[in-house]
Design a protein around this motif. Structure first.
Motif, PDB file in Angstrom:
ATOM      1  N   ILE A  71       0.838  -1.205   0.000  1.00 47.48           N
ATOM      2  CA  ILE A  71       0.000   0.000   0.000  1.00 47.48           C
ATOM      3  C   ILE A  71       0.871   1.252   0.000  1.00 47.48           C
ATOM      4  O   ILE A  71       0.626   2.198  -0.753  1.00 47.48           O
ATOM      5  N   ARG A  72       1.916   1.254   0.833  1.00 46.03           N
ATOM      6  CA  ARG A  72       2.810   2.425   0.872  1.00 46.03           C
ATOM      7  C   ARG A  72       3.528   2.609  -0.461  1.00 46.03           C
ATOM      8  O   ARG A  72       3.689   3.742  -0.944  1.00 46.03           O
ATOM      9  N   ALA A  74       2.495   1.648  -3.446  1.00 42.62           N
ATOM     10  CA  ALA A  74       1.546   2.117  -4.451  1.00 42.62           C
ATOM     11  C   ALA A  74       1.207   3.586  -4.237  1.00 42.62           C
ATOM     12  O   ALA A  74       1.048   4.343  -5.203  1.00 42.62           O
ATOM     13  N   ALA A  75       1.108   4.002  -2.977  1.00 38.39           N
ATOM     14  CA  ALA A  75       0.820   5.409  -2.688  1.00 38.39           C
ATOM     15  C   ALA A  75       1.955   6.305  -3.160  1.00 38.39           C
ATOM     16  O   ALA A  75       1.719   7.398  -3.696  1.00 38.39           O
ATOM     17  N   PHE A  78       1.655   6.943  -6.840  1.00 37.18           N
ATOM     18  CA  PHE A  78       0.287   7.308  -7.203  1.00 37.18           C
ATOM     19  C   PHE A  78       0.220   8.154  -8.475  1.00 37.18           C
ATOM     20  O   PHE A  78      -0.519   7.839  -9.412  1.00 37.18           O
ATOM     21  N   PRO A 108      -3.744  10.160  -2.624  1.00 34.19           N
ATOM     22  CA  PRO A 108      -4.552   8.967  -2.360  1.00 34.19           C
ATOM     23  C   PRO A 108      -5.194   9.011  -0.968  1.00 34.19           C
ATOM     24  O   PRO A 108      -4.588   9.490  -0.015  1.00 34.19           O
ATOM     25  N   LEU A 110      -5.843   6.857   1.674  1.00 34.17           N
ATOM     26  CA  LEU A 110      -5.465   5.518   2.108  1.00 34.17           C
ATOM     27  C   LEU A 110      -6.373   4.957   3.189  1.00 34.17           C
ATOM     28  O   LEU A 110      -6.378   3.750   3.432  1.00 34.17           O
ATOM     29  N   MET A 113      -8.272   1.907   2.298  1.00 34.50           N
ATOM     30  CA  MET A 113      -7.713   0.557   2.379  1.00 34.50           C
ATOM     31  C   MET A 113      -8.245  -0.200   3.591  1.00 34.50           C
ATOM     32  O   MET A 113      -8.486  -1.410   3.527  1.00 34.50           O
ATOM     33  N   THR A 192      -7.830   6.549  -6.122  1.00 37.88           N
ATOM     34  CA  THR A 192      -7.104   5.785  -5.116  1.00 37.88           C
ATOM     35  C   THR A 192      -7.228   4.299  -5.384  1.00 37.88           C
ATOM     36  O   THR A 192      -6.225   3.565  -5.425  1.00 37.88           O
ATOM     37  N   CYS A 195      -5.340   2.734  -8.291  1.00 34.74           N
ATOM     38  CA  CYS A 195      -3.877   2.674  -8.213  1.00 34.74           C
ATOM     39  C   CYS A 195      -3.347   1.984  -6.961  1.00 34.74           C
ATOM     40  O   CYS A 195      -2.154   1.689  -6.883  1.00 34.74           O
ATOM     41  N   VAL A 196      -4.197   1.750  -5.983  1.00 36.39           N
ATOM     42  CA  VAL A 196      -3.763   1.161  -4.718  1.00 36.39           C
ATOM     43  C   VAL A 196      -4.720   0.041  -4.338  1.00 36.39           C
ATOM     44  O   VAL A 196      -5.942   0.186  -4.478  1.00 36.39           O
ATOM     45  N   GLN A 200      -7.605  -3.002  -8.523  1.00 41.19           N
ATOM     46  CA  GLN A 200      -7.234  -1.888  -9.382  1.00 41.19           C
ATOM     47  C   GLN A 200      -7.859  -1.982 -10.771  1.00 41.19           C
ATOM     48  O   GLN A 200      -8.278  -0.967 -11.336  1.00 41.19           O
TER      49      GLN A 200
END
Length: 448
Positions: A71-72, A74-75, A78, A108, A110, A113, A192, A195-196, A200
């Protein structure tokens, strides 16, 4: 593609709406007021509640794209991800100016998530869902809405053949009649999720459709807000569903499913009609299932005529006759042998295309019946049963899969595949094969 992204997401929003309606608090949402002209105008916003940050934890699914590290990463990537999507947007007629205006300063969200992959402490039973979704306040407001916009409902019902009470029920359940539509910018939510995280591919299409809405100008940018998954408006259209089903019923040049009551009502009706709504027919009937019934027949794939179900001992409460004995239906017994059964007609499956959750579809059908003057369900639910927690539901699915049953991807959400597997396991272990996910079933699976 269904209008709603997740069963859990839709029901989480619904429960939040119901809880807020009961307490009179609507934290972090936008309110709306319906005017006599058919426009829906913003109400004075409540004092905003600070949005919680992402927990920083990995998602519960165990998917590799839902680890905290993924997740980090992908962020951090972004904006590069959004730039990779730009050529797809350009091919759909989105101008570079529009794309840049809405993505250049985007960050994003987050927190999504946590919502995407760690659905809550909402381990509610069917009966608890119904208690929340079909209540006196929602019935009263629904009847007011039906009267206030009678002329519009008349016109939409004539044009699309969809029962007005179903439309009003969807409006009430999805957003508590416009007071709980969500307050997240749809462009940020869909970007968001494009891309995360683990969906997706699905959300890339929702993001592109959001850009197309902004390019066309159907909905004002500041009004394009909604749920964390990107559903917006009083009846919660996903962007792709908006493209397919939204109509300009008030003929003002815009398909506005946020601020135009005629467009909201007619677009929702068009959605259901396109998905196969059968004019003049019900969604289904509450039925009494005898204890000696062969519950292996309670399967969504097992369609029989009402007359055939009657030969198997299925009746309506109080001995009411079935109005159309040649209609074909399947039997749903959400609480197993201990609770009421329901014969589901084709329109029930149409409601499930709107949101693929059986509890949701049953609530819509029942609320619609109550709005037209029908009675509460006649039979009691097994309220004494302890409902499995999400972790226990996930464990149950994992154990079934370990024993060779096809339950799909274990996610803690118990759908028809899980129910079918439970029935087979119960039959093999000498239990009544009613498909009900009880503590007893889980304990027997653990012991094998």
């Amino acid at each position: 593609m269904t209008q709603r992204y997740l069963i859990a997401a839709g029901l989480l929003a619904v429960i939040s709406c119901g809880a807020a309606a009961q307490t009179g608090r609507y934290p972090g949402t936008t309110g709306t007021v319906q005017s006599a002209t058919g426009a829906i105008s913003p109400a004075a916003p409540a004092m905003p509640t600070p949005a919680p940050e992402w927990s920083g934890e990995s998602g519960a699914s165990g998917h590799p794209l839902m680890t905290a590290q993924a997740i980090r990463a992908a962020a951090a990537n972004f904006h590069a991800c959004l730039e990779q999507i730009w050529p797809l947007a350009a091919r759909r007629g989105v101008s570079r100016a529009i794309f840049t205006a809405y993505t250049a300063s985007l960050t994003p969200d987050l927190r999504i998530m946590d919502l995407l992959d760690n659905q809550p402490e909402f381990t509610k039973s069917f009966w608890d869902y119904l208690d929340i979704l079909v209540n006196d306040a929602r019935l009263q407001r629904g009847r007011e809405i039906l009267q206030q916009y009678k002329a519009t409902f008349d016109a939409a019902e004539k044009a699309y053949g969809v029962d007005r009470n179903i439309i009003a029920a969807i409006w009430g359940v999805e957003s508590n009649y416009g007071t709980m539509g969500g307050d997240r910018p749809v462009i940020r939510s869909t970007a968001t999720l494009a891309c995360v995280g683990r969906r997706q591919d699905y959300f890339r299409e929702e993001f592109l459709s959001t850009l197309e809405i902004l390019q066309r100008g159907d909905v004002k940018p500041d009004r394009l807000v909604g749920s964390w998954a990107g559903a917006f408006g009083p009846t919660q259209f996903m962007p792709t569903s908006f493209k397919k089903y939204a109509v300009d019923f008030d003929r003002d040049g815009h398909r506005d499913v946020v601020d135009s009551v005629p467009d909201v009502i007619a677009s929702t009706a068009n959605n259901l009609k396109t998905d196969g709504w059968m004019k003049g027919q019900s969604w289904g009937y509450e039925v009494v299932v005898p204890a000696t019934f062969n519950f292996m027949l309670a399967d969504r794939k097992r369609l029989m005529t009402i007359r055939e179900w009657e030969r198997h001992g299925i009746t309506r409460p109080g001995g009411k006759p079935f109005p159309r004995p040649n209609d074909r239906a399947f039997l749903l017994v959400p609480a197993g042998v201990q609770g009421p059964g329901f014969l589901m007609l084709p329109n029930f499956s149409v409601i499930m295309k709107y949101n693929p959750a059986e509890a949701y579809a049953l609530a819509i059908g029942h609320l619609a019946d109550r709005l037209r003057g029908g009675e509460p369900f006649a039979q009691d639910w097994p309220r004494y049963e302890r409902v499995l927690s999400r972790a226990e539901r996930l464990e149950l699915q994992q154990l079934l899969a370990r024993h060779g049953y096809n339950v799909g991807e274990p996610d803690g959400q118990l759908g028809s595949k899980t129910r079918e597997a439970i029935r087979d396991f119960q039959a093999r272990t000498g239990q009544v094969p009613d498909g009900f996910a009880s503590v007893i079933v889980l304990d027997k699976l653990r012991a094998r």
